[in-house]
Write an enzyme that holds these catalytic residues in place. Structure first.
Site, PDB file in Angstrom:
ATOM      1  N   ILE A 181       0.827  -1.209   0.000  1.00  0.00           N
ATOM      2  CA  ILE A 181       0.000   0.000   0.000  1.00  0.00           C
ATOM      3  C   ILE A 181       0.858   1.255   0.000  1.00  0.00           C
ATOM      4  CG2 ILE A 181      -1.937   1.183   1.110  1.00  0.00           C
ATOM      5  CD1 ILE A 181      -2.546  -1.418   2.612  1.00  0.00           C
ATOM      6  N   ASP A 182       0.514   2.167  -0.886  1.00  0.00           N
ATOM      7  CA  ASP A 182       1.160   3.473  -0.958  1.00  0.00           C
ATOM      8  C   ASP A 182       0.706   4.312   0.238  1.00  0.00           C
ATOM      9  OD1 ASP A 182       2.483   5.758  -2.196  1.00  0.00           O
ATOM     10  OD2 ASP A 182       0.480   6.439  -2.771  1.00  0.00           O
ATOM     11  N   LEU A 183       1.436   5.375   0.524  1.00  0.00           N
ATOM     12  CA  LEU A 183       1.086   6.238   1.660  1.00  0.00           C
ATOM     13  C   LEU A 183       0.382   7.521   1.215  1.00  0.00           C
ATOM     14  CD1 LEU A 183       1.153   6.973   4.660  1.00  0.00           C
ATOM     15  CD2 LEU A 183       3.510   7.785   4.328  1.00  0.00           C
TER      16      LEU A 183
END
Length: 215
Positions: free
Chosen positions: A7-9
């Site tokens: 997951i990207d932030l």
């Protein structure tokens, strides 16, 4: 079978707009290149920051001015900007349910790991992640494809068991070059045109819609 979710932030878990853009303006002004208040620089959120600052300065990314602007950016971001941030709706609740269902979650962000860790800890999101992977302050692994490749190697993950969630083309393309299927969130900072061109497997307007895909 999906077992691991990367997951990207920025633009996916949290909205960092105020902290990033204000710190960028601070950095640019400090090196003698202020930009008008009305100029929209939201597009810098997500991609490697030094390259974006270089573009605003109209210089090459390896130019010393871009490095100076980045260092000035960090002066403000490290103490204030990283907290000028907010978690998107239903993110924490969704991460908790994913944990309960046995998925292993890994953060995969171009943001320096030192800042990403502080942000997740500040918002109490770190508890949901098995591993946190970001770039280095010296610029290593700011390329999303290289970052994801490193994550897979360090964790010993089979790409076929992984899924990547992000809001920019860098997330989609970086995962794809590593053989990982992708989901794009539409509430982040990737334009409709950008995501259409990147062609993720699935799009979601809210983070909790991940369950629709996993079903």
């Amino acid at each position: 079978m999906i077992q691991n979710i990367l997951i990207d932030l920025d633009g996916t878990l949290t909205d960092p707009k105020v902290g990033i853009t204000t710190s960028a303006r601070y950095g640019l002004e400090k090196v003698g290149h202020p930009i008008p208040a009305e100029t929209n620089i939201d597009w810098i959120i997500g991609p490697p920051l030094k390259a974006s600052l270089a573009k605003l300065l109209n210089v090459e990314s390896h130019d010393v001015l871009a490095e100076q602007a980045l260092q000035a950016y960090r002066e403000r971001f490290a103490v204030k900007g990283l907290y000028e941030n907010k978690v998107f709706p239903q993110v924490a609740e969704t991460l908790a349910v994913l944990n309960e269902r046995g998925y292993a979650l890994f953060l995969a962000t171009a943001k320096p790991t030192i800042y990403a860790r502080q942000i997740l800890e500040h918002f109490k999101l770190d508890q949901y992640f098995k591993g946190l992977y970001g770039s280095e302050l010296n610029g290593d692994r700011t390329n999303k494809g290289e970052l994801i490749e490193y994550l897979l190697q360090m964790e010993g993950l089979d790409p076929a068991t992984c899924l990547m969630i992000g809001d920019r083309e860098h997330d989609i393309l970086g995962a794809r070059c590593n053989g990982i299927e992708t989901i794009a969130v539409t509430y982040g900072y990737g334009s409709t045109e950008e995501l259409l061109k990147a062609q993720p497997k699935f799009k979601m307007d809210q983070f909790e819609q991940i369950f629709q895909y996993l079903r």
